[in-house]
Design a protein around this motif. Structure first.
Motif, short mmCIF file in Angstrom:
data_model
loop_
_atom_site.label_atom_id
_atom_site.label_comp_id
_atom_site.label_asym_id
_atom_site.label_seq_id
_atom_site.Cartn_x
_atom_site.Cartn_y
_atom_site.Cartn_z
N ARG A 34 7.34 -31.07 -4.57
CA ARG A 34 8.64 -31.04 -3.87
C ARG A 34 8.76 -32.21 -2.89
NH1 ARG A 34 7.48 -25.45 -3.98
NH2 ARG A 34 6.81 -25.39 -1.79
N ILE A 35 7.64 -32.54 -2.23
CA ILE A 35 7.67 -33.69 -1.31
C ILE A 35 7.93 -34.97 -2.08
CG2 ILE A 35 6.21 -35.17 0.14
CD1 ILE A 35 7.28 -32.86 1.68
N ARG A 36 7.29 -35.12 -3.22
CA ARG A 36 7.51 -36.34 -4.01
C ARG A 36 8.96 -36.45 -4.45
NH1 ARG A 36 1.98 -35.35 -5.51
NH2 ARG A 36 2.57 -33.89 -7.17
N HIS A 37 9.56 -35.34 -4.79
CA HIS A 37 10.98 -35.33 -5.19
C HIS A 37 11.88 -35.68 -4.00
CE1 HIS A 37 14.93 -33.50 -6.18
NE2 HIS A 37 14.65 -34.00 -7.38
N ALA A 38 11.49 -35.22 -2.82
CA ALA A 38 12.30 -35.46 -1.62
C ALA A 38 11.96 -36.77 -0.92
CB ALA A 38 12.11 -34.29 -0.64
N ALA A 39 10.98 -37.51 -1.45
CA ALA A 39 10.50 -38.71 -0.76
C ALA A 39 11.58 -39.72 -0.43
CB ALA A 39 9.38 -39.36 -1.59
N PRO A 40 12.49 -40.07 -1.35
CA PRO A 40 13.52 -41.06 -1.00
C PRO A 40 14.38 -40.61 0.19
CG PRO A 40 13.41 -40.79 -3.38
CD PRO A 40 12.57 -39.71 -2.79
N ARG A 41 14.70 -39.32 0.23
CA ARG A 41 15.50 -38.82 1.36
C ARG A 41 14.70 -38.87 2.65
NH1 ARG A 41 15.76 -34.05 3.77
NH2 ARG A 41 14.64 -32.91 2.12
N LEU A 42 13.42 -38.50 2.60
CA LEU A 42 12.59 -38.53 3.81
C LEU A 42 12.41 -39.96 4.33
CD1 LEU A 42 9.84 -35.97 2.71
CD2 LEU A 42 11.60 -35.62 4.46
N GLU B 298 6.40 -37.32 13.83
CA GLU B 298 6.83 -36.15 14.59
C GLU B 298 8.29 -35.81 14.31
OE1 GLU B 298 5.93 -36.65 18.71
OE2 GLU B 298 3.75 -36.59 18.41
N ALA B 299 9.10 -36.85 14.08
CA ALA B 299 10.53 -36.62 13.85
C ALA B 299 10.81 -36.00 12.49
CB ALA B 299 11.29 -37.93 13.99
N ILE B 300 10.06 -36.40 11.45
CA ILE B 300 10.36 -35.87 10.12
C ILE B 300 9.53 -34.64 9.78
CG2 ILE B 300 10.99 -38.18 9.30
CD1 ILE B 300 8.42 -38.11 7.58
N ALA B 301 8.61 -34.25 10.66
CA ALA B 301 7.76 -33.09 10.38
C ALA B 301 8.55 -31.81 10.12
CB ALA B 301 6.78 -32.88 11.54
N PRO B 302 9.63 -31.49 10.88
CA PRO B 302 10.39 -30.28 10.56
C PRO B 302 11.00 -30.32 9.17
CG PRO B 302 10.89 -31.03 12.78
CD PRO B 302 10.10 -32.12 12.14
N ASP B 303 11.45 -31.49 8.73
CA ASP B 303 12.01 -31.62 7.39
C ASP B 303 10.93 -31.40 6.34
OD1 ASP B 303 13.87 -32.03 5.45
OD2 ASP B 303 14.38 -34.09 6.02
N VAL B 304 9.72 -31.93 6.60
CA VAL B 304 8.60 -31.73 5.68
C VAL B 304 8.26 -30.25 5.59
CG1 VAL B 304 6.11 -32.13 5.40
CG2 VAL B 304 7.63 -34.04 5.98
N ALA B 305 8.27 -29.56 6.72
CA ALA B 305 7.99 -28.13 6.72
C ALA B 305 9.03 -27.38 5.90
CB ALA B 305 7.95 -27.61 8.15
N ALA B 306 10.30 -27.76 6.05
CA ALA B 306 11.37 -27.09 5.31
C ALA B 306 11.23 -27.31 3.81
CB ALA B 306 12.73 -27.60 5.81
N VAL B 307 10.88 -28.53 3.41
CA VAL B 307 10.74 -28.84 1.98
C VAL B 307 9.57 -28.08 1.37
CG1 VAL B 307 10.15 -30.67 0.34
CG2 VAL B 307 11.84 -31.10 2.14
N THR B 308 8.47 -28.00 2.09
CA THR B 308 7.26 -27.38 1.54
C THR B 308 7.22 -25.87 1.71
OG1 THR B 308 6.07 -27.69 3.63
CG2 THR B 308 5.93 -29.47 1.99
N GLY B 309 7.92 -25.34 2.71
CA GLY B 309 7.84 -23.93 3.01
C GLY B 309 6.58 -23.56 3.76
N GLY B 310 5.85 -24.59 4.26
CA GLY B 310 4.62 -24.33 5.01
C GLY B 310 4.80 -24.57 6.50
N THR B 311 3.67 -24.65 7.18
CA THR B 311 3.64 -24.88 8.63
C THR B 311 2.96 -26.21 8.90
OG1 THR B 311 3.44 -22.50 9.02
CG2 THR B 311 2.84 -23.98 10.84
N VAL B 312 3.61 -27.04 9.69
CA VAL B 312 3.00 -28.33 10.04
C VAL B 312 1.90 -28.09 11.07
CG1 VAL B 312 3.35 -30.54 11.19
CG2 VAL B 312 5.01 -29.74 9.49
N ASN B 313 0.73 -28.57 10.77
CA ASN B 313 -0.41 -28.44 11.67
C ASN B 313 -0.47 -29.63 12.64
OD1 ASN B 313 -2.79 -27.46 12.79
ND2 ASN B 313 -4.08 -28.51 11.29
#
Length: 395
Positions: free
Chosen positions: A128-136, A189-204
């Motif tokens: 999912r991250i690879r698919h969302a990479a251009p947007r990120l 730090e700025a894109i971490a919430p978006d990464v969390a939303a895409v993955t459904g996980g928790t950013v450590n």
């Protein structure tokens, strides 16, 4: 301008300052900064770090004779250890007489890491991250428009599932002429919430990596064996012994550690003088040396066809802009002495200095050993607590 300044070390301190000022065409303010007994005011130090109580001084010197990519450089060095500046200058003279040192550096690409945990399926999250990479990447580039306007900014996003079921996301950023840690930390730090939303996980954690393996610098030189002769050995024998010492470093991590320490003697001294994060440079260099799983030398030497061939490669995350440099007057002066205004050029000269420092150490080891020259200079510095005349210090 030439970095060949014969007899520079024999001159008294005030004459060296004058020669340097004339060679670089320093302004009156630059000359005052060079000669100042207080290069960093306590008030400036108080703004730079917390709980400041004063300023700690180290010797500030110049290594001469460097010819890198056909250009002369006077290399500022800050170090407390005797023989480093002299050794670098001597090795630079050897390489100068054989055409100098060739060096290059990659673009200033730094990696930011985002660690994601609490995932039911890390492989699916990576996809999912690879698919969302251009947007990120687009989001990250939009956060720092001035960096993008300079042709820099975020370049790519990658993701990999780890054996423990977590996910590691990498953001690659071109930081231009900056060291880059602050810029990269801001972006991850700025894109971490978006990464969390895409993955459904928790950013450590989200932090820059100091292993700048996409920001490498390299240098090489070919020294005719005839230039390596000493009072006790022919140049061919010295070249052979240097090559064998280099081979030893590939087989013994104990030797490789000392081999690389000698390289970093020069690079760290230059990094301190120019206001770099020398701890980041150190950690990146040693991690790169161990990238194969076995700790290896950063520089290697071969004896072939009557020449000693040397090569070095290591990550160098250094910069020519930023508060760390502008906040320290001597750091800016060092860059002026170098006549450098880009991070890539600074990295090429640092790599060349590391290679020269290694050559000097190995030549000493291959001949009379380290201690004779080093201890002579050490005794000179050990005499400092007792008052001594200028003449006594020079001799």
């Amino acid at each position: 301008m030439t970095s060949r300044l014969p007899g520079f070390y024999r001159r008294p301190l005030n004459e060296r300052q004058q020669v340097l000022a004339d060679t670089i065409a320093l302004t009156t303010a630059d000359r005052d900064a060079l000669a100042s007994d207080v290069p960093l005011e306590p008030a400036q130090a108080d703004r730079m770090i917390e709980n400041a109580i004063g300023v700690f001084s180290l010797p500030y010197g110049i290594a001469v004779n460097f010819l890198v990519n056909g250009r002369d450089y006077l290399v500022p060095m800050v170090t407390e250890e005797p023989s480093i500046v002299a050794a670098a200058s001597h090795a630079a003279r050897l390489t100068r007489d054989s055409g100098g040192i060739e060096a290059d550096a990659d673009r200033s690409l730094m990696t930011g890491q985002i660690h994601v945990v609490d995932l039911p399926d890390a492989e699916a999250a990576a996809a999912r991250i690879r698919h969302a990479a251009p947007r990120l990447v687009g989001t990250a580039r939009g956060l720092q428009p001035r960096m993008v306007a300079r042709g820099c900014g975020a370049r790519e996003v990658t993701a990999a599932a780890l054996p423990d079921g977590t996910l590691l996301v990498h953001l690659l950023v071109d930081v231009g002429d900056a060291m880059g840690a602050n810029a990269v930390n801001t972006l991850v730090e700025a894109i971490a919430p978006d990464v969390a939303a895409v993955t459904g996980g928790t950013v450590n954690i989200r932090i820059v990596s100091n292993l700048a393996d996409r920001r490498l610098a390299r240098a090489s030189t070919a020294v005719p064996e005839a230039l390596l002769h000493t009072r006790e050995r022919a140049g061919g024998e010295v070249a052979c012994r240097i090559a064998r010492a280099s081979d030893l470093a590939t087989h013994s991590p104990h030797r490789a550690t000392t081999h690389n320490k000698g390289i970093m003697n020069g690079i760290d001294s230059m990094a301190v003088a120019t206001g770099q994060d020398w701890r980041a440079v150190e950690s990146g260099a040693h991690a790169y040396a161990a990238r194969s799983g076995a700790y290896q030398p950063l520089a290697t030497w071969q004896h072939t066809d009557g020449h000693l061939l040397g090569h070095i490669e290591l990550p160098l995350a250094v910069g020519t802009v930023g508060a760390r440099i502008t906040g320290n007057p001597r750091a800016g002066l060092s860059l002026k002495l170098l006549r450098i205004d880009s991070a890539r050029e600074l990295a090429t000269v640092m790599a060349a200095v590391g290679l020269a420092q290694n050559l000097a150490a190995l030549r000493a080891l291959a001949d009379e050993g380290i201690q004779r020259g080093h201890m002579a200079l050490h005794r000179r510095s050990s005499a400092l607590p007792q008052p001594a005349t200028t003449h006594e210090h020079r001799t």
